[in-house]
Design a protein around this motif. Structure first.
Motif, PDB file in Angstrom:
ATOM      1  N   LEU A  64       0.856  -1.184   0.000  1.00  0.00           N
ATOM      2  CA  LEU A  64       0.000   0.000   0.000  1.00  0.00           C
ATOM      3  C   LEU A  64       0.890   1.230   0.000  1.00  0.00           C
ATOM      4  O   LEU A  64       1.972   1.229   0.602  1.00  0.00           O
ATOM      5  N   TYR A  65       0.432   2.264  -0.692  1.00  0.00           N
ATOM      6  CA  TYR A  65       1.118   3.548  -0.742  1.00  0.00           C
ATOM      7  C   TYR A  65       0.165   4.604  -0.213  1.00  0.00           C
ATOM      8  O   TYR A  65      -0.937   4.746  -0.725  1.00  0.00           O
ATOM      9  N   TYR A  66       0.594   5.338   0.810  1.00  0.00           N
ATOM     10  CA  TYR A  66      -0.173   6.442   1.381  1.00  0.00           C
ATOM     11  C   TYR A  66       0.472   7.753   0.953  1.00  0.00           C
ATOM     12  O   TYR A  66       1.684   7.923   1.113  1.00  0.00           O
ATOM     13  N   ALA A  67      -0.325   8.689   0.437  1.00  0.00           N
ATOM     14  CA  ALA A  67       0.181  10.010   0.077  1.00  0.00           C
ATOM     15  C   ALA A  67       0.193  10.899   1.319  1.00  0.00           C
ATOM     16  O   ALA A  67      -0.814  11.013   2.024  1.00  0.00           O
ATOM     17  N   ILE A  68       1.363  11.497   1.588  1.00  0.00           N
ATOM     18  CA  ILE A  68       1.536  12.395   2.730  1.00  0.00           C
ATOM     19  C   ILE A  68       2.155  13.702   2.226  1.00  0.00           C
ATOM     20  O   ILE A  68       2.607  13.776   1.089  1.00  0.00           O
ATOM     21  N   ARG A  69       2.206  14.719   3.075  1.00  0.00           N
ATOM     22  CA  ARG A  69       2.786  15.997   2.658  1.00  0.00           C
ATOM     23  C   ARG A  69       4.288  15.853   2.428  1.00  0.00           C
ATOM     24  O   ARG A  69       4.947  15.009   3.045  1.00  0.00           O
ATOM     25  N   THR A  70       4.818  16.668   1.553  1.00  0.00           N
ATOM     26  CA  THR A  70       6.251  16.663   1.297  1.00  0.00           C
ATOM     27  C   THR A  70       6.982  17.268   2.490  1.00  0.00           C
ATOM     28  O   THR A  70       6.397  17.981   3.301  1.00  0.00           O
ATOM     29  N   GLY A  71       8.249  16.972   2.581  1.00  0.00           N
ATOM     30  CA  GLY A  71       9.060  17.529   3.647  1.00  0.00           C
ATOM     31  C   GLY A  71       9.023  16.726   4.922  1.00  0.00           C
ATOM     32  O   GLY A  71       9.690  17.065   5.894  1.00  0.00           O
ATOM     33  N   THR A  72       8.249  15.644   4.958  1.00  0.00           N
ATOM     34  CA  THR A  72       8.210  14.787   6.139  1.00  0.00           C
ATOM     35  C   THR A  72       9.498  13.982   6.160  1.00  0.00           C
ATOM     36  O   THR A  72       9.872  13.391   5.161  1.00  0.00           O
ATOM     37  N   THR A  73      10.165  13.969   7.278  1.00  0.00           N
ATOM     38  CA  THR A  73      11.430  13.260   7.358  1.00  0.00           C
ATOM     39  C   THR A  73      11.253  11.761   7.168  1.00  0.00           C
ATOM     40  O   THR A  73      10.327  11.173   7.710  1.00  0.00           O
ATOM     41  N   GLY A  74      12.142  11.160   6.405  1.00  0.00           N
ATOM     42  CA  GLY A  74      12.083   9.730   6.167  1.00  0.00           C
ATOM     43  C   GLY A  74      12.675   8.920   7.296  1.00  0.00           C
ATOM     44  O   GLY A  74      12.492   7.724   7.375  1.00  0.00           O
TER      45      GLY A  74
END
Length: 155
Positions: A64-74
């Motif tokens: 599954l792939y969840y779309a989240i906001r950019t800039g979230t630390t990996g």
């Protein structure tokens, strides 16, 4: 730009009808996880009434792939079985057309630019319900049934 708008503008993949190539990291990032973790997390997010952004089920790879906001630390995902995808990443995804159950498809695809809050997703992945289900992974048949139950149909 919302994922839905990106799908409308994305180039098709070769001669395969319905598949699109999406650039990740400009307007949203992705969190990829095994379906055996992602489906219970999705059920939990729905149960608590969380705002859920696009969620893609990749049937052949059981992810599954969840779309989240950019800039979230990996690096903030700890020991969870997830991978953070950002800039210089691409996703092969079905367009707005309904794909067959073998391929998978969009479990969630809002009409607007809603994204899943990464902190809420992180908490869901650590929730006792999700971790208990993941300790006894469902069979492939149970995963397919979960997708059919959760799938909203043609967006």
């Amino acid at each position: 730009m919302s994922v839905r708008d990106a799908l409308r503008r994305a180039p098709m993949i070769g001669d395969i009808p319905g598949l699109r190539l999406l650039r990740v990291g400009d307007d949203w990032d992705l969190v990829r996880m095994p379906a055996e973790t992602g489906f219970p997390a999705l059920a939990h997010l729905r149960a608590i009434g969380a705002s859920i952004g696009p969620v893609l089920y990749d049937g052949p790879n059981e992810r599954l792939y969840y779309a989240i906001r950019t800039g979230t630390t990996g690096s903030g995902w700890g020991d969870l079985p997830v991978r953070h995808l950002s800039g210089n990443s691409w996703l092969v995804a079905p367009g707005l057309e309904l794909m067959d159950d073998w391929f998978g498809g969009w479990c969630e695809l809002p009409d607007d630019d809603t994204l899943t809050d990464p902190e809420v997703l992180f908490a869901a992945l650590q929730h006792p319900y999700v971790t208990a289900v993941c300790q006894d992974p469902p069979s492939d048949a149970r995963l397919q049934n979960a997708f059919r139950t959760d799938h909203k149909g043609t967006p």
